[in-house]
Scaffold this motif. Structure first.
Motif, PDB file in Angstrom:
ATOM      1  N   TYR A   1       0.841  -1.197   0.000  1.00  0.00           N
ATOM      2  CA  TYR A   1       0.000   0.000   0.000  1.00  0.00           C
ATOM      3  C   TYR A   1       0.877   1.249   0.000  1.00  0.00           C
ATOM      4  O   TYR A   1       0.685   2.156   0.810  1.00  0.00           O
ATOM      5  CB  TYR A   1      -0.926   0.005   1.210  1.00  0.00           C
ATOM      6  CG  TYR A   1      -2.066  -0.971   1.137  1.00  0.00           C
ATOM      7  CD1 TYR A   1      -2.449  -1.695   2.266  1.00  0.00           C
ATOM      8  CD2 TYR A   1      -2.761  -1.188  -0.040  1.00  0.00           C
ATOM      9  CE1 TYR A   1      -3.514  -2.593   2.210  1.00  0.00           C
ATOM     10  CE2 TYR A   1      -3.814  -2.078  -0.113  1.00  0.00           C
ATOM     11  CZ  TYR A   1      -4.190  -2.780   1.019  1.00  0.00           C
ATOM     12  OH  TYR A   1      -5.232  -3.666   0.960  1.00  0.00           O
TER      13      TYR A   1
ATOM     14  N   SER B   1       1.931   4.606  -2.020  1.00  0.00           N
ATOM     15  CA  SER B   1       1.433   5.526  -3.040  1.00  0.00           C
ATOM     16  C   SER B   1       2.452   6.631  -3.262  1.00  0.00           C
ATOM     17  O   SER B   1       3.288   6.897  -2.394  1.00  0.00           O
ATOM     18  CB  SER B   1       0.112   6.159  -2.594  1.00  0.00           C
ATOM     19  OG  SER B   1      -0.858   5.178  -2.324  1.00  0.00           O
TER      20      SER B   1
ATOM     21  N   TYR C   1       2.690  10.781  -4.787  1.00  0.00           N
ATOM     22  CA  TYR C   1       1.926  11.970  -5.119  1.00  0.00           C
ATOM     23  C   TYR C   1       2.862  13.029  -5.704  1.00  0.00           C
ATOM     24  O   TYR C   1       3.988  13.195  -5.249  1.00  0.00           O
ATOM     25  CB  TYR C   1       1.230  12.532  -3.879  1.00  0.00           C
ATOM     26  CG  TYR C   1       0.283  11.549  -3.253  1.00  0.00           C
ATOM     27  CD1 TYR C   1       0.724  10.627  -2.314  1.00  0.00           C
ATOM     28  CD2 TYR C   1      -1.057  11.504  -3.638  1.00  0.00           C
ATOM     29  CE1 TYR C   1      -0.134   9.690  -1.766  1.00  0.00           C
ATOM     30  CE2 TYR C   1      -1.923  10.567  -3.089  1.00  0.00           C
ATOM     31  CZ  TYR C   1      -1.455   9.664  -2.160  1.00  0.00           C
ATOM     32  OH  TYR C   1      -2.305   8.734  -1.633  1.00  0.00           O
TER      33      TYR C   1
ATOM     34  N   LEU D   1      -2.436  12.038  -7.159  1.00  0.00           N
ATOM     35  CA  LEU D   1      -2.008  10.639  -7.073  1.00  0.00           C
ATOM     36  C   LEU D   1      -1.372  10.202  -8.389  1.00  0.00           C
ATOM     37  O   LEU D   1      -1.981  10.310  -9.453  1.00  0.00           O
ATOM     38  CB  LEU D   1      -3.216   9.747  -6.755  1.00  0.00           C
ATOM     39  CG  LEU D   1      -2.947   8.243  -6.651  1.00  0.00           C
ATOM     40  CD1 LEU D   1      -2.062   7.940  -5.441  1.00  0.00           C
ATOM     41  CD2 LEU D   1      -4.264   7.468  -6.550  1.00  0.00           C
TER      42      LEU D   1
ATOM     43  N   ASP E   1      -0.840   1.366  -4.657  1.00  0.00           N
ATOM     44  CA  ASP E   1      -0.575  -0.066  -4.478  1.00  0.00           C
ATOM     45  C   ASP E   1       0.780  -0.463  -5.076  1.00  0.00           C
ATOM     46  O   ASP E   1       0.892  -1.455  -5.810  1.00  0.00           O
ATOM     47  CB  ASP E   1      -1.698  -0.896  -5.095  1.00  0.00           C
ATOM     48  CG  ASP E   1      -3.034  -0.670  -4.395  1.00  0.00           C
ATOM     49  OD1 ASP E   1      -4.049  -1.198  -4.882  1.00  0.00           O
ATOM     50  OD2 ASP E   1      -3.047   0.041  -3.377  1.00  0.00           O
TER      51      ASP E   1
ATOM     52  N   TYR F   1       0.545   2.892   4.034  1.00  0.00           N
ATOM     53  CA  TYR F   1      -0.316   2.445   5.127  1.00  0.00           C
ATOM     54  C   TYR F   1       0.592   1.769   6.149  1.00  0.00           C
ATOM     55  O   TYR F   1       1.648   1.223   5.812  1.00  0.00           O
ATOM     56  CB  TYR F   1      -1.355   1.468   4.583  1.00  0.00           C
ATOM     57  CG  TYR F   1      -2.337   0.987   5.604  1.00  0.00           C
ATOM     58  CD1 TYR F   1      -2.360  -0.350   6.006  1.00  0.00           C
ATOM     59  CD2 TYR F   1      -3.253   1.851   6.179  1.00  0.00           C
ATOM     60  CE1 TYR F   1      -3.271  -0.798   6.938  1.00  0.00           C
ATOM     61  CE2 TYR F   1      -4.168   1.408   7.117  1.00  0.00           C
ATOM     62  CZ  TYR F   1      -4.173   0.084   7.495  1.00  0.00           C
ATOM     63  OH  TYR F   1      -5.063  -0.354   8.423  1.00  0.00           O
TER      64      TYR F   1
ATOM     65  N   TYR G   1      -1.534   6.220   8.318  1.00  0.00           N
ATOM     66  CA  TYR G   1      -0.733   6.446   7.123  1.00  0.00           C
ATOM     67  C   TYR G   1       0.455   7.326   7.491  1.00  0.00           C
ATOM     68  O   TYR G   1       0.411   8.082   8.463  1.00  0.00           O
ATOM     69  CB  TYR G   1      -1.559   7.163   6.040  1.00  0.00           C
ATOM     70  CG  TYR G   1      -2.645   6.314   5.435  1.00  0.00           C
ATOM     71  CD1 TYR G   1      -3.867   6.162   6.080  1.00  0.00           C
ATOM     72  CD2 TYR G   1      -2.452   5.657   4.230  1.00  0.00           C
ATOM     73  CE1 TYR G   1      -4.866   5.382   5.535  1.00  0.00           C
ATOM     74  CE2 TYR G   1      -3.447   4.872   3.669  1.00  0.00           C
ATOM     75  CZ  TYR G   1      -4.650   4.739   4.332  1.00  0.00           C
ATOM     76  OH  TYR G   1      -5.634   3.956   3.787  1.00  0.00           O
TER      77      TYR G   1
ATOM     78  N   ARG H   1      -9.328   5.335  -2.212  1.00  0.00           N
ATOM     79  CA  ARG H   1      -9.716   4.462  -3.311  1.00  0.00           C
ATOM     80  C   ARG H   1     -10.606   3.327  -2.831  1.00  0.00           C
ATOM     81  O   ARG H   1     -11.258   2.669  -3.631  1.00  0.00           O
ATOM     82  CB  ARG H   1      -8.471   3.901  -3.990  1.00  0.00           C
ATOM     83  CG  ARG H   1      -7.633   4.940  -4.689  1.00  0.00           C
ATOM     84  CD  ARG H   1      -6.549   4.274  -5.532  1.00  0.00           C
ATOM     85  NE  ARG H   1      -7.129   3.494  -6.600  1.00  0.00           N
ATOM     86  CZ  ARG H   1      -7.250   2.169  -6.584  1.00  0.00           C
ATOM     87  NH1 ARG H   1      -6.819   1.463  -5.536  1.00  0.00           N
ATOM     88  NH2 ARG H   1      -7.797   1.531  -7.599  1.00  0.00           N
TER      89      ARG H   1
ATOM     90  N   TYR I   1      -9.548   1.199   4.116  1.00  0.00           N
ATOM     91  CA  TYR I   1      -8.230   1.826   4.205  1.00  0.00           C
ATOM     92  C   TYR I   1      -7.274   1.041   3.324  1.00  0.00           C
ATOM     93  O   TYR I   1      -7.649   0.056   2.686  1.00  0.00           O
ATOM     94  CB  TYR I   1      -7.743   1.803   5.653  1.00  0.00           C
ATOM     95  CG  TYR I   1      -7.905   0.458   6.309  1.00  0.00           C
ATOM     96  CD1 TYR I   1      -8.920   0.233   7.238  1.00  0.00           C
ATOM     97  CD2 TYR I   1      -7.076  -0.610   5.992  1.00  0.00           C
ATOM     98  CE1 TYR I   1      -9.095  -1.004   7.818  1.00  0.00           C
ATOM     99  CE2 TYR I   1      -7.243  -1.855   6.566  1.00  0.00           C
ATOM    100  CZ  TYR I   1      -8.252  -2.046   7.485  1.00  0.00           C
ATOM    101  OH  TYR I   1      -8.428  -3.282   8.057  1.00  0.00           O
ATOM    102  N   GLY I   2      -6.058   1.485   3.309  1.00  0.00           N
ATOM    103  CA  GLY I   2      -5.008   0.763   2.596  1.00  0.00           C
ATOM    104  C   GLY I   2      -4.493   1.511   1.392  1.00  0.00           C
ATOM    105  O   GLY I   2      -3.396   2.070   1.419  1.00  0.00           O
ATOM    106  N   SER I   3      -5.279   1.542   0.339  1.00  0.00           N
ATOM    107  CA  SER I   3      -4.801   2.092  -0.919  1.00  0.00           C
ATOM    108  C   SER I   3      -4.744   3.619  -0.876  1.00  0.00           C
ATOM    109  O   SER I   3      -5.081   4.229   0.128  1.00  0.00           O
ATOM    110  CB  SER I   3      -5.726   1.616  -2.046  1.00  0.00           C
ATOM    111  OG  SER I   3      -5.088   1.764  -3.286  1.00  0.00           O
ATOM    112  N   GLY I   4      -4.332   4.235  -1.958  1.00  0.00           N
ATOM    113  CA  GLY I   4      -4.056   5.670  -1.977  1.00  0.00           C
ATOM    114  C   GLY I   4      -5.283   6.557  -2.027  1.00  0.00           C
ATOM    115  O   GLY I   4      -6.427   6.104  -1.962  1.00  0.00           O
ATOM    116  N   PHE I   5      -5.025   7.864  -2.152  1.00  0.00           N
ATOM    117  CA  PHE I   5      -6.070   8.880  -2.167  1.00  0.00           C
ATOM    118  C   PHE I   5      -6.101   9.512  -3.552  1.00  0.00           C
ATOM    119  O   PHE I   5      -5.145  10.178  -3.951  1.00  0.00           O
ATOM    120  CB  PHE I   5      -5.784   9.929  -1.095  1.00  0.00           C
ATOM    121  CG  PHE I   5      -5.530   9.314   0.259  1.00  0.00           C
ATOM    122  CD1 PHE I   5      -4.352   9.556   0.939  1.00  0.00           C
ATOM    123  CD2 PHE I   5      -6.467   8.471   0.846  1.00  0.00           C
ATOM    124  CE1 PHE I   5      -4.111   8.979   2.179  1.00  0.00           C
ATOM    125  CE2 PHE I   5      -6.234   7.890   2.079  1.00  0.00           C
ATOM    126  CZ  PHE I   5      -5.053   8.135   2.746  1.00  0.00           C
ATOM    127  N   ASP I   6      -7.206   9.294  -4.275  1.00  0.00           N
ATOM    128  CA  ASP I   6      -7.189   9.606  -5.705  1.00  0.00           C
ATOM    129  C   ASP I   6      -7.781  10.950  -6.088  1.00  0.00           C
ATOM    130  O   ASP I   6      -7.568  11.401  -7.217  1.00  0.00           O
ATOM    131  CB  ASP I   6      -7.835   8.477  -6.513  1.00  0.00           C
ATOM    132  CG  ASP I   6      -9.224   8.111  -6.043  1.00  0.00           C
ATOM    133  OD1 ASP I   6      -9.815   7.181  -6.634  1.00  0.00           O
ATOM    134  OD2 ASP I   6      -9.720   8.742  -5.084  1.00  0.00           O
TER     135      ASP I   6
END
Lengths: 110, 121
Positions: free
Chosen positions: A34, A36, A38, A48, A52, A93, A99, B100, B104-109
């Motif tokens: 997890y 990401s 930016y 973004l 993942d 995460y 986070y 996303r 929770y877990g994945s990114g913020f789009d």
């Protein structure tokens, strides 16, 4: 929770490739897929670029790619362009259900 | 088109309180977790809080736990952040962002344009 470690700055000439590292721990980057990335231009909201670990949202150029090995993630920008000049942040995460962001990297196109 | 519009920022004295709002449109709001991320002037991004799509699972950073409360009204497509016991170091642009996933877990789009909160006497 300490911020993930990124280089303060990275630079490259147009057309070159650059790589930004993001080092965390076994409780964040190393624990989950997890991670990401930016992109943030001055005065703008973050965008973004990768989620993942390796996936690109629709609309993001395929010049942006990413990977992870152990507790370190990496973002590579290929064919560097003037519009890529911006700040870049990684995020992960964590095992605490929170986070954490990276310290940020300023990319300069020479 | 997804839109997130923050409001409620301003100048507050240390120890004061405020409620930030984020109006969402263009997606099924209740299907996604939402988050707040802040950025102090000239500094990097700092994750603040996240709430699941149904609103039952809030999470906070250690720096705001016990002082900030995240909530959402899915009938109004609005996210909130109640900020209490404010400190000078809470001064920042506060962004709301769509996750996303439901939890929770994945990114913020998608991100809002941000709202400035200044804590000063």
């Amino acid at each position: 929770q300490s911020a993930l470690t990124q280089p303060a700055s990275v630079s490259g000439s147009p057309g070159q490739s650059i790589t930004i590292s993001c080092t965390g721990t076994s409780s964040d980057v190393g624990a989950y897929n997890y991670v990401s990335w930016y992109q943030q231009h001055p005065g703008k909201a973050p965008q973004l670029m990768i989620y993942d670990v390796t996936d690109r949202p629709s609309g993001v150029s395929n010049r942006f790619s990413a990977s992870k090995s152990g507790n370190t993630a990496s973002l590579t920008i290929s064919g560097l362009q003037a519009e890529d000049e911006a700040d870049y942040y990684c995020s992960s995460y964590t095992s605490s259900s929170t986070y954490v962001f990276g310290t940020g990297t300023k990319v300069t196109v020479l | 088109e997804v839109q997130l519009v923050e409001s409620g920022g301003g100048l507050v004295q240390p120890g004061g309180s405020l409620r930030l709002s984020c109006a969402a449109s263009g997606f099924t709001f209740s299907n996604y977790a939402m988050t707040w991320v802040r950025q102090a002037p000239g500094k990097g991004l700092e994750w603040v809080s996240l709430i699941s799509g149904g609103g039952s699972s809030p999470y906070y950073s250690d720096s705001v736990k016990g002082r900030f409360t995240i909530s959402r009204d899915n009938s109004r497509n609005t996210l909130y952040l109640q900020v209490n016991s404010l400190r000078v170091e809470d001064t920042a642009v506060y962004y709301c962002a769509k996750a996303r996933n439901y939890y929770y877990g994945s990114g913020f789009d998608y991100w809002g344009q941000g709202v400035l909160l200044t804590v000063s006497s």
